[in-house]
Design a protein around this motif. Structure first.
Motif, PDB file in Angstrom:
ATOM      1  N   GLY B 133       0.833  -1.194   0.000  1.00 28.32           N
ATOM      2  CA  GLY B 133       0.000   0.000   0.000  1.00 28.32           C
ATOM      3  C   GLY B 133       0.869   1.245   0.000  1.00 28.32           C
ATOM      4  O   GLY B 133       0.628   2.199  -0.745  1.00 28.32           O
ATOM      5  N   MET B 136       2.290   1.784  -3.311  1.00 29.65           N
ATOM      6  CA  MET B 136       1.326   2.397  -4.234  1.00 29.65           C
ATOM      7  C   MET B 136       1.316   3.900  -4.065  1.00 29.65           C
ATOM      8  O   MET B 136       1.252   4.658  -5.029  1.00 29.65           O
ATOM      9  CB  MET B 136      -0.065   1.816  -3.957  1.00 29.65           C
ATOM     10  N   ILE B 137       1.409   4.343  -2.803  1.00 26.42           N
ATOM     11  CA  ILE B 137       1.457   5.788  -2.556  1.00 26.42           C
ATOM     12  C   ILE B 137       2.689   6.370  -3.223  1.00 26.42           C
ATOM     13  O   ILE B 137       2.646   7.420  -3.859  1.00 26.42           O
ATOM     14  CB  ILE B 137       1.474   6.088  -1.043  1.00 26.42           C
ATOM     15  N   ILE B 139       4.178   5.423  -5.794  1.00 25.88           N
ATOM     16  CA  ILE B 139       4.043   5.497  -7.243  1.00 25.88           C
ATOM     17  C   ILE B 139       3.077   6.592  -7.655  1.00 25.88           C
ATOM     18  O   ILE B 139       3.265   7.271  -8.657  1.00 25.88           O
ATOM     19  CB  ILE B 139       3.542   4.143  -7.782  1.00 25.88           C
ATOM     20  N   CYS B 140       2.018   6.753  -6.870  1.00 30.23           N
ATOM     21  CA  CYS B 140       0.970   7.679  -7.289  1.00 30.23           C
ATOM     22  C   CYS B 140       1.224   9.117  -6.868  1.00 30.23           C
ATOM     23  O   CYS B 140       0.522  10.015  -7.311  1.00 30.23           O
ATOM     24  CB  CYS B 140      -0.379   7.238  -6.720  1.00 30.23           C
ATOM     25  N   MET B 141       2.185   9.297  -6.004  1.00 28.88           N
ATOM     26  CA  MET B 141       2.431  10.668  -5.582  1.00 28.88           C
ATOM     27  C   MET B 141       3.728  11.130  -6.242  1.00 28.88           C
ATOM     28  O   MET B 141       4.804  10.702  -5.869  1.00 28.88           O
ATOM     29  CB  MET B 141       2.545  10.729  -4.058  1.00 28.88           C
ATOM     30  N   PRO B 142       3.640  12.016  -7.200  1.00 28.00           N
ATOM     31  CA  PRO B 142       4.848  12.444  -7.889  1.00 28.00           C
ATOM     32  C   PRO B 142       5.761  13.217  -6.956  1.00 28.00           C
ATOM     33  O   PRO B 142       5.321  13.750  -5.936  1.00 28.00           O
ATOM     34  CB  PRO B 142       4.313  13.346  -9.008  1.00 28.00           C
ATOM     35  N   PHE B 144       7.063  16.024  -7.209  1.00 26.42           N
ATOM     36  CA  PHE B 144       6.801  17.444  -7.011  1.00 26.42           C
ATOM     37  C   PHE B 144       5.584  17.681  -6.130  1.00 26.42           C
ATOM     38  O   PHE B 144       5.253  18.798  -5.798  1.00 26.42           O
ATOM     39  CB  PHE B 144       6.638  18.176  -8.342  1.00 26.42           C
ATOM     40  N   LEU B 145       4.935  16.598  -5.751  1.00 19.77           N
ATOM     41  CA  LEU B 145       3.862  16.718  -4.770  1.00 19.77           C
ATOM     42  C   LEU B 145       4.392  16.274  -3.414  1.00 19.77           C
ATOM     43  O   LEU B 145       4.186  16.931  -2.392  1.00 19.77           O
ATOM     44  CB  LEU B 145       2.688  15.839  -5.190  1.00 19.77           C
ATOM     45  N   PRO B 148       7.064  19.002  -1.759  1.00 20.80           N
ATOM     46  CA  PRO B 148       6.429  20.107  -1.022  1.00 20.80           C
ATOM     47  C   PRO B 148       5.683  19.635   0.221  1.00 20.80           C
ATOM     48  O   PRO B 148       5.726  20.294   1.260  1.00 20.80           O
ATOM     49  CB  PRO B 148       5.465  20.700  -2.053  1.00 20.80           C
ATOM     50  N   LEU B 149       5.025  18.474   0.124  1.00 19.69           N
ATOM     51  CA  LEU B 149       4.299  17.991   1.300  1.00 19.69           C
ATOM     52  C   LEU B 149       5.251  17.689   2.456  1.00 19.69           C
ATOM     53  O   LEU B 149       5.004  18.051   3.600  1.00 19.69           O
ATOM     54  CB  LEU B 149       3.498  16.731   0.957  1.00 19.69           C
ATOM     55  N   ARG B 190       7.769  -3.293  -5.583  1.00 19.31           N
ATOM     56  CA  ARG B 190       6.853  -4.112  -6.371  1.00 19.31           C
ATOM     57  C   ARG B 190       7.605  -5.140  -7.193  1.00 19.31           C
ATOM     58  O   ARG B 190       7.206  -6.297  -7.296  1.00 19.31           O
ATOM     59  CB  ARG B 190       5.997  -3.229  -7.267  1.00 19.31           C
ATOM     60  N   GLY B 245      14.227  12.910 -12.510  1.00 19.14           N
ATOM     61  CA  GLY B 245      13.615  13.345 -11.269  1.00 19.14           C
ATOM     62  C   GLY B 245      14.409  14.429 -10.586  1.00 19.14           C
ATOM     63  O   GLY B 245      13.853  15.291  -9.894  1.00 19.14           O
ATOM     64  N   VAL B 248      13.332  18.064 -11.058  1.00 16.84           N
ATOM     65  CA  VAL B 248      12.266  18.597 -10.218  1.00 16.84           C
ATOM     66  C   VAL B 248      12.735  18.817  -8.788  1.00 16.84           C
ATOM     67  O   VAL B 248      12.515  19.871  -8.192  1.00 16.84           O
ATOM     68  CB  VAL B 248      11.073  17.611 -10.236  1.00 16.84           C
TER      69      VAL B 248
ATOM     70  N   LEU C 226       1.279  11.389 -15.128  1.00 15.80           N
ATOM     71  CA  LEU C 226       2.407  11.833 -14.326  1.00 15.80           C
ATOM     72  C   LEU C 226       3.393  12.619 -15.185  1.00 15.80           C
ATOM     73  O   LEU C 226       3.940  13.633 -14.760  1.00 15.80           O
ATOM     74  CB  LEU C 226       3.139  10.631 -13.720  1.00 15.80           C
ATOM     75  N   PHE C 233       4.693  21.054 -14.357  1.00 13.66           N
ATOM     76  CA  PHE C 233       5.322  21.573 -13.154  1.00 13.66           C
ATOM     77  C   PHE C 233       6.579  22.358 -13.505  1.00 13.66           C
ATOM     78  O   PHE C 233       6.857  23.404 -12.932  1.00 13.66           O
ATOM     79  CB  PHE C 233       5.659  20.422 -12.214  1.00 13.66           C
ATOM     80  N   LEU C 234       7.347  21.818 -14.457  1.00 13.48           N
ATOM     81  CA  LEU C 234       8.579  22.494 -14.846  1.00 13.48           C
ATOM     82  C   LEU C 234       8.295  23.698 -15.726  1.00 13.48           C
ATOM     83  O   LEU C 234       9.203  24.415 -16.113  1.00 13.48           O
ATOM     84  CB  LEU C 234       9.491  21.524 -15.602  1.00 13.48           C
ATOM     85  N   ILE C 249      -0.650  22.156  -9.102  1.00 10.59           N
ATOM     86  CA  ILE C 249       0.240  21.735  -8.020  1.00 10.59           C
ATOM     87  C   ILE C 249       1.464  22.637  -7.954  1.00 10.59           C
ATOM     88  O   ILE C 249       1.929  23.008  -6.871  1.00 10.59           O
ATOM     89  CB  ILE C 249       0.669  20.257  -8.198  1.00 10.59           C
ATOM     90  N   MET C 256       2.740  27.361  -0.660  1.00 11.00           N
ATOM     91  CA  MET C 256       2.167  26.357   0.240  1.00 11.00           C
ATOM     92  C   MET C 256       2.240  26.737   1.699  1.00 11.00           C
ATOM     93  O   MET C 256       1.476  26.248   2.513  1.00 11.00           O
ATOM     94  CB  MET C 256       2.842  25.018   0.015  1.00 11.00           C
ATOM     95  N   LEU C 263      -2.186  23.565  -2.524  1.00  9.80           N
ATOM     96  CA  LEU C 263      -1.349  22.432  -2.906  1.00  9.80           C
ATOM     97  C   LEU C 263      -2.082  21.133  -2.648  1.00  9.80           C
ATOM     98  O   LEU C 263      -2.076  20.216  -3.472  1.00  9.80           O
ATOM     99  CB  LEU C 263      -0.048  22.450  -2.081  1.00  9.80           C
ATOM    100  N   THR C 271      -3.533  12.425  -7.028  1.00 11.44           N
ATOM    101  CA  THR C 271      -3.159  11.183  -6.375  1.00 11.44           C
ATOM    102  C   THR C 271      -4.309  10.182  -6.359  1.00 11.44           C
ATOM    103  O   THR C 271      -4.117   9.001  -6.637  1.00 11.44           O
ATOM    104  CB  THR C 271      -2.692  11.455  -4.930  1.00 11.44           C
ATOM    105  N   LEU C 274      -4.751   8.694  -9.769  1.00 11.88           N
ATOM    106  CA  LEU C 274      -3.685   7.756 -10.069  1.00 11.88           C
ATOM    107  C   LEU C 274      -3.863   6.458  -9.292  1.00 11.88           C
ATOM    108  O   LEU C 274      -3.678   5.358  -9.813  1.00 11.88           O
ATOM    109  CB  LEU C 274      -2.320   8.377  -9.750  1.00 11.88           C
ATOM    110  N   PHE C 275      -4.220   6.604  -8.031  1.00  7.71           N
ATOM    111  CA  PHE C 275      -4.517   5.426  -7.212  1.00  7.71           C
ATOM    112  C   PHE C 275      -5.546   4.551  -7.901  1.00  7.71           C
ATOM    113  O   PHE C 275      -5.378   3.339  -8.039  1.00  7.71           O
ATOM    114  CB  PHE C 275      -5.121   5.868  -5.870  1.00  7.71           C
TER     115      PHE C 275
END
Lengths: 528, 311, 295
Positions: B133, B136-137, B139-142, B144-145, B148-149, B190, B245, B248, C226, C233-234, C249, C256, C263, C271, C274-275
């Motif tokens: 799980g 999966m996060i 992979i799905c969270m780029p 650039f997200l 910043p988070l 994976r 990558g 970014v 993606l 983004f760039l 984003i 932010m 954000l 997300t 994509l999920f």
């Protein structure tokens, strides 16, 4: 006292679909210095019973419901995992069916071989290596010290099985469990390995539990036979008792299914339907310099209405020969003539017309049917393609075909995966017969089937041949099967024709050395 | 073995050549040069600039001149920053990016392999679902997200870690490395799970157990060898991805590495910088792919023998 | 009436095709089903956006500025006073469109290429796959960036560029499938029946090759999205006045600290989508994996 005493063993599997009882109240014993064979077809529970002894069944979903297995004063089924591990490989060892996949391809032979000794603390690396070399020699591997450094892929199937045996015996176990050790091997190699197992068992006075589906194979070496069906033990006894006075109907059925020599006669007056002259089929590949000579200058004739058996071990070229006749594999050189027509020179339209007259039945009933087409579709395809019937008569034609091959008409809309192996083979036979061909190549049509089903399908083929006056090329590695159905026999070895003649003549007075070797390797000649 | 390497090298050369040529002509054909946005300059000054950067020669002569320079390892002067050469700028950025990439890759391999193997040992249980799980996060969270988070949480709200720079403040290498490496940790997790599952269902694993080996030995000595091969093969593409990558991540965390220079050069139409960096990076990627392929092949004893035999 | 005739009066029982099996298996996979549902909801929402968006796309309210979520603006506003929910909806249209269209491009090219190479085999196959190998070795990320820089940022070019990268893997997968199917015995049987190559391809090979293609397509869409987000983004992808999730984003990342919702919400939208796609793709892969049961 028995070496192993299994009493009232029951094992079941709990899955999402329900609970299956794989083994029900099974009891048998193995004496030391003797070989006990467990015989059964698929689903009999023979393997599960033995794997349960060593705790090799994954415990969910498997579950041992009841029973004891006494070995050297301890109940195997009640031991902890740690205690079992101490026994595995040292007191009780196992060898498995498919030598091609049972050795770690990424590890050298020597490394794998010494593991049982190292893991059980019996010897250090040096001593273990020495022991391994001795054992390789004992099982008949040449240049054992060089072999230690080799990887499994460098060995043939028979050699790998010898290595497996060495690996099992290296820690001097008292009991050897052999799960179908020769099933995946050629008949001549099988004979060698059986002899080896018997010799080693004699020499070391160990007990052997031999699992197999082949009564003939075990009749040669077993002291005691246990017959299982659908999870139960139905009968046990000495080989002679089983063979001469089988009590249980299932045992009798198994015995009856062993192809016995009822040799048809061949009629020399009939004209030749197919003639292959100097046929050569070579395969070139980018890596190897020499092409693989699958069929190397073979000349054969097949007479109309006869069944020519084509016999050989793996690599003999027998399948390639059949495929070459049908132009499924491009030939490199030579002529094939069908009813006077030169098959090799035909253009597309004429070839299509010719294809109507010759068809093929394949070995693997699981792979020879399109999984996405119903029985109806599969049978309709050839009927429509060659305009055998019009659409309005299609339904009836399909029903007739299904009747002929013994399939219930209500199955017409089902898909291949919903059928058993024997039923799928019937569908494949129906497909082959749809175009009312004159000639059929049957490429190992029963090799992938259980013994009792084999007998049914062979009978079906014999009946159909008589009813439709078919000419058949029956390819097989199983001499006993060939003997039952072929009028004449041709023997292939490494792409070359060794011998050809009437079946009874070839079987009784073989001319070529290889044929003799092949015949002597047929199992089951000591009992019956 | 040597022959295999040479053969792959031979295949790599035309690729690099295509890269150089394509990039050269692409960049040149772009509307607007680096001088367009500047104020109008006197014609003589403009001509002098052009001469220095060889812009007054016909295009194909510029091309061959460039190839010649490349042969000497000279990637030319920067258009945007007079007085500094591309080599210089690359030289200052490369160690930074290399270090970032190394940390990210190490993180990815370590976390990924552990998670994947762990999950494969008990498939379809919590031990499997939780790591996968999280994968999966990843992979799905780029990046650039995620970047910043992470900055928001660890840098601003919790104030545990610095949020920019590289090597200036202690701990400022942590967030960028994790941000860059996460997606790859996920892919590797994976891959290794799939590889291990496949291997663990093989017959020879059953043989190993039947010999009495404890389960941990079965996994480490028998299963890992085959199970990790897909991961090794992935390293080549992973390298290329890490490089991309880094563009970014370096932008987000203001790290003076190759990636950031490249992005800036792209905006500034700094011809030679774009060209030089592209050539350099592409060559690196091609070589890394080659190395990873060679290692993956070498790990398979059958392939290894084929090469040694000189086939 | 013979027993056979009576038997023929009995209706042939319906068989359960492999698609049926796969569908049943898929339905049991909760993650996949959830993913599928969410995806459908997303797609419907962005398709209906022009009608359901609470505010018009361009509506700015400079006096308002950026505000956190409130009754009037469910997801808040950005620094120009524009409703964030509206922005996300419109951005989603672009992001999903790029995802689906670029994948479709890659699918068409890749599947055709791979099928031809796989079926014909021999020299042609070698040549075609060698071409793929060379392109595969090129560092595409870099080239896409170059292309975007050089030729400006129009969406069409973006589609093509992304599609040009993804078709390679599609081709490889299709070729492997076709190759392995061609050697299956039921294809040989079709040949021995006398079927023409076209019939064999359409009736026997393609239906059996579709499985992995479906799976891979479902997994390519998020990959493409993606990529688009990365480029945007760039600053090299979608440009204002259009918007995409990637662009949103990147704006959000800039501010932010003061306005974290700028954000978080676009990030969440991306997300979650994509999920969904990934879970659905994984579920499809598991469901379609079994090649029919063996006894």
């Amino acid at each position: 006292m028995s070496l192993l005493n299994v009493n009232d063993l029951s094992v079941s599997f709990v899955t999402r679909n329900g609970t299956t009882e794989a083994v029900k109240n099974v009891s048998f014993t193995v004496e030391s210095k003797s070989i006990t064979a467990i015989i059964g077809e698929s689903g009999s529970g023979k393997s599960v019973s033995c794997y349960a002894l060593l705790g090799l069944i994954p415990q969910p979903p498997g579950r041992v419901d009841s029973g004891t297995a006494e070995f050297e004063g301890r109940d195997l089924l009640s031991l902890s995992e740690r205690e079992l591990r101490g026994i595995r490989g040292s007191d009780i060892a196992m060898i498995f069916q498919d030598p091609m996949t049972c050795l770690n391809p990424y590890m050298r032979i020597g490394e794998q071989l010494i593991e049982p000794l190292i893991v059980h603390g019996v010897a250090n690396k040096e001593a273990a290596t020495q022991r391994a070399i001795e054992l390789l020699d004992e099982v008949g591997i040449q240049n054992p010290d060089v072999a230690m450094q080799a990887y499994p892929f460098e060995f043939s199937g028979g050699m790998r099985q010898r290595v497996m045996i060495a690996m099992a015996l290296i820690a001097e176990p008292k009991l050897l469990i052999a799960d179908e050790p020769t099933t995946a091997l050629d008949v001549t190699i099988q004979a060698q390995i059986l002899r080896l197992i018997k010799a080693l068992q004699d020499k070391r006075d160990i007990g052997v539990l031999f699992i197999s589906h082949d009564l003939a194979v075990v009749s040669d070496i077993a002291d005691h036979i246990v017959v299982m069906e659908k999870g139960h033990v139905v009968e046990q006894g000495t080989p002679s008792a089983i063979f001469s006075q089988a009590q249980h109907p299932y045992t009798q059925k198994l015995l009856a299914a062993i192809p016995s020599g009822e040799t048809p006669k061949s009629d020399a007056d009939r004209p030749n339907l197919i003639t292959a002259t100097n046929l050569k089929t070579y395969f070139t590949s980018n890596n190897a310099e020499e092409p693989v000579k699958a069929v190397d200058d073979v000349s054969l004739t097949i007479r109309q209405g006869e069944v020519l058996g084509l016999v050989g071990e793996s690599g003999s070229g027998k399948s390639t020969f059949g495929r070459s006749l049908l132009r499924l594999t491009p030939i490199t050189d030579g002529r094939i003539s069908f009813d006077g027509i030169d098959v090799g020179g035909l253009d597309r339209n004429n070839l299509k017309a010719l294809r109507r007259r010759m068809q093929m039945i394949f070995q693997d009933p699981y792979a020879s049917l399109n999984p996405r087409m119903t029985v109806y579709d599969t049978l309709a395809e050839p009927l429509l393609l060659h305009k055998i019937v019009t659409r309005s008569h299609l339904d009836n034609a399909i029903k007739e075909l299904m009747d002929n091959v013994g399939l219930a008409r209500s199955f017409a809309k089902k898909y291949p995966h919903e059928f058993s192996g024997g039923q799928r083979q019937r569908i494949a036979i129906g497909r082959a017969l749809a175009t009312k061909p004159e000639f059929i190549v049957a490429d190992e049509p029963v090799s992938a089937l259980d013994v009792t089903i084999q007998a049914q399908i062979l009978d079906l083929l014999k009946d159909l041949k008589d009813e439709y006056g078919l000419t058949m090329l029956f390819v097989s590695h199983d001499l006993a099967v060939i003997r039952q159905i072929a009028d004449r026999v041709a023997v292939l070895y490494r792409g070359k024709l060794e011998e050809v003649g009437d079946t009874s003549r070839v079987f009784n007075t073989p001319e070529s050395d290889y044929t003799r070797q092949l015949l002597s390797a047929i199992p089951g000649q000591s009992a019956a | 073995m040597v022959r295999f390497i040479l053969w792959r090298l031979l295949q790599a050369i035309p690729v690099i050549f295509v890269v150089i040529t394509a990039t050269f002509f692409l960049v040149r054909s772009a509307p607007g040069g680096p001088f367009d946005s500047e104020k109008a300059v006197l014609p003589e000054v403009k001509r002098a600039l052009e001469a220095q950067y060889k812009l007054d020669l016909p295009l194909h002569e510029q091309y061959f001149a460039y190839l010649g320079d490349l042969g000497n390892g000279d990637l030319g002067p920067s258009f945007k920053y007079p007085g500094r050469s591309v080599n210089e700028i690359l030289g200052s950025g490369l160690p930074v990016t290399a270090e970032l990439g190394l940390y990210a890759l190490t993180f990815a391999l370590f976390v990924g392999v552990l998670a994947g193997v762990f999950a494969a040992l008990k498939p379809n249980t919590r031990q499997d679902f939780i790591p996968m799980g999280m994968a999966m996060i990843g992979i799905c969270m780029p990046s650039f997200l995620l970047g910043p988070l992470l900055v928001l949480v660890f840098g601003i709200y919790l104030d545990w870690l610095p949020i920019a720079g590289w090597g200036d403040l202690p701990g400022d290498k942590i967030l960028p490395s994790i941000t860059l490496g996460s997606a790859y940790a996920a892919y590797i997790a994976r891959l290794s799970r799939a590889g291990m599952l496949e291997i663990l269902s093989q017959d020879y694993i059953r043989t190993a157990r039947a010999k009495g080996l404890p389960e941990w030995q079965v996994v480490t000595q028998h299963a890992l060898r085959g199970g990790l091969i897909p991961v090794i093969a992935f390293l080549g593409p992973a390298f290329a991805g890490l490089l991309a990558g880094s563009f970014v991540v370096e932008t987000i965390f203001q790290i003076p590495g190759l990636g950031r220079f490249y992005v800036q050069a792209a905006f500034n139409r700094d011809y030679t910088m774009i060209l030089g960096t592209t050539v350099f990076l592409s060559t690196l990627i091609v070589f890394f792919n080659l190395i990873s392929d060679v290692i993956a092949a070498w790990l398979n004893p059958r392939l290894r023998a084929q090469f040694k035999g000189g086939a | 009436m013979s027993t056979q005739d009576i038997a023929s009066l009995v209706e042939a029982e319906e068989g359960a095709s492999l698609w049926n099996d796969a569908w049943l298996r898929l339905k049991k996979n909760r993650a996949a089903v959830t993913g599928g549902v969410v995806l459908v909801v997303m797609v419907v929402l962005v398709l209906l956006t022009p009608w359901i968006a609470p505010y018009s796309y361009e509506a700015q309210n400079l006096d308002l500025g950026a505000t956190p979520p409130s009754a009037a603006h469910w997801l808040g506003t950005d620094i120009f006073g524009r409703d964030l929910l509206t922005q996300i909806l419109y951005g989603g249209r672009i992001s999903l469109a790029v995802g689906f269209i670029a994948t479709a491009v890659a699918l068409v090219i890749g599947v055709t290429w791979g099928a031809v190479a796989g079926y014909v085999g021999g020299r042609i196959d070698e040549l075609m796959m060698r071409f793929v190998d060379i392109l595969y070795a090129l560092p595409f990320m870099i080239f896409i960036i170059l292309l975007m820089v050089v030729f400006g940022r129009n969406i069409l070019l973006l589609f093509l560029a992304i599609g040009a990268v993804e078709w390679l893997t599609m081709a490889r997968i299709m070729r492997t499938q076709v190759q392995s199917l061609r050697q299956q015995e039921f294809v040989e049987a079709a040949v021995s029946l006398g079927l023409a190559p076209a019939a064999i391809i359409f009736r026997h090979i393609i239906p059996n090759a579709i499985g992995p293609i479906i799976v891979y397509t479902t997994l390519t869409i998020p990959s493409v999205m993606l990529l688009e987000a990365f480029l945007s983004f760039l600053g090299l992808g979608i440009q204002p006045p259009q918007t995409s999730w990637g662009l949103l984003i990147s704006y959000g990342a800039e501010t932010m600290e003061e306005y974290p919702w700028l954000l978080i919400f676009p990030g969440a939208a991306l997300t979650i989508t994509l999920f969904s796609l990934n879970f659905l793709g994984d579920g499809l892969r598991d469901a379609l994996d079994v090649r029919g049961s063996k006894d």
